[in-house]
Design an enzyme around this catalytic site. Structure first.
Site, short mmCIF file in Angstrom:
data_model
loop_
_atom_site.label_atom_id
_atom_site.label_comp_id
_atom_site.label_asym_id
_atom_site.label_seq_id
_atom_site.Cartn_x
_atom_site.Cartn_y
_atom_site.Cartn_z
N ASP A 133 13.87 -9.87 -35.32
CA ASP A 133 14.27 -10.26 -36.67
C ASP A 133 14.66 -11.73 -36.68
O ASP A 133 15.12 -12.28 -35.67
CB ASP A 133 15.47 -9.43 -37.13
CG ASP A 133 15.13 -7.96 -37.34
OD1 ASP A 133 13.93 -7.66 -37.50
OD2 ASP A 133 16.06 -7.15 -37.35
N ARG A 134 14.52 -12.35 -37.84
CA ARG A 134 14.83 -13.77 -37.97
C ARG A 134 16.26 -14.09 -37.54
O ARG A 134 16.53 -15.11 -36.89
CB ARG A 134 14.61 -14.21 -39.43
CG ARG A 134 14.82 -15.69 -39.67
CD ARG A 134 14.49 -16.06 -41.09
NE ARG A 134 14.63 -17.48 -41.33
CZ ARG A 134 14.31 -18.10 -42.46
NH1 ARG A 134 13.81 -17.40 -43.47
NH2 ARG A 134 14.47 -19.40 -42.59
#
Length: 311
Positions: A133-134
């Site tokens: 995930d970012r």
């Protein structure tokens, strides 16, 4: 074009699609069917798998004009260069900074993979082995050879790839709760935001947790996802009643405010270890150190920082 070793095994249709940017897939299949694409001077089918040293001849094809790719700035390039933990035998391991998406799209101009392709212009093949995930930091694997990509992804699907995360959970993790098995389902809100929840109709999901250290109002955990669902560790922790510190999606504002008091300004979820076996049998295990920010948060909690809330 002569096919390098890194691309051996790739289908000719996928090879062409990656190089003829803006050309519809239907057009690519048409020139293949008509025999306009030649490999070693002979006609081939779309499913032909390229070999190292193959010579590919492509006819002139009009491509749609594309906006120029954004250029990686010096600061971002230096940050990624300094984050390389391993670069051998066709495999890169990067200690991805939080806030950097793994690839561009959906309003993101540049992701990790685009940065790496600009950093290594001579490498014909650079692809993500898996994703983070970012907002998650830490070790992520990137293949520089197609054979490595296929092999390590097969290891991942078979459950033979090691992946371990460090996570800081709010509250007191229940004693004896070492495994969470709860089905996860993706939902898209009216705003377009993607959320995941535990749902009977969701996909089977399993995460193993180990308590590493307990603090006043928080628990440091090692988390190993057995399955690889979107937001899996985050939602499983929330399901237990101990959402992750700094998680803007699944943790309340009140809890996140308490953690900001000990210096946490982001999600505390870090890919700490990745490990796999390469095609030649070589075993690779790489540890990614915590950032100074997350180390500082842990130090503050060890020094008596209290993040308990009334809730």
């Amino acid at each position: 074009m002569t096919v390098p070793e890194e691309l051996a095994g790739q289908r000719i249709d996928n090879f062409l699609q990656a190089r003829l940017k803006g050309v519809p897939r239907s057009r690519i299949y048409r020139i293949l069917r008509k025999g306009e694409v030649r490999v070693n001077k002979g006609r081939i089918k779309a499913e032909y798998k390229l070999q190292a040293g193959d010579v590919v001849r492509v006819p002139p094809v009009r491509t749609a004009e594309q906006a120029p790719a954004p250029v990686v700035g010096d600061q971002l390039r230096q940050l990624v260069e300094e984050s390389i933990l391993y670069d051998e035998a066709g495999l890169l391991v990067i200690n991805k900074p939080a806030g950097l998406a793994v690839h561009g799209g959906s309003g993101v101009r540049l992701g990790l993979i685009e940065v790496l392709r600009q950093m290594f212009p001579a490498s014909p093949f650079i692809e993500l082995v898996h994703r983070l995930d970012r907002d998650t930091s830490g070790a992520i694997m990137v293949a520089r050879k197609r054979a490595v990509l296929k092999h390590v992804q097969a290891e991942l699907r078979a459950g033979r790839m090691e992946k371990s995360y460090l996570a800081l959970a709010a509250g007191k993790w229940p004693r004896g709760r070492k495994v969470v098995e709860a089905p996860l389902k993706k939902n898209t809100l009216k705003s377009g935001e993607r959320m995941v929840s535990v749902h009977p109709e969701g996909k089977p999901s399993e995460t193993r947790f180990q308590v590493l250290e307990r603090f006043a109002g928080a628990t440091l955990l090692a988390a190993e996802p057995v399955t690889g669902r979107t937001h899996q560790i985050r939602v499983h922790a929330q399901f237990v009643g101990c959402p992750l510190a700094g998680d803007a999606k699944y943790t309340s504002d009140e809890v996140n405010r308490a953690f900001r008091g000990v210096g946490l300004k982001r999600l505390f979820l870090h890919s700490a270890v990745v490990g796999c076996t390469l095609p030649g049998g070589q075993k690779v295990r790489v540890e990614a150190p915590l950032s100074a920010e997350l180390e500082s948060v842990v130090s503050a909690l060890r020094a008596g920082g209290d993040v308990r809330t009334s809730g």
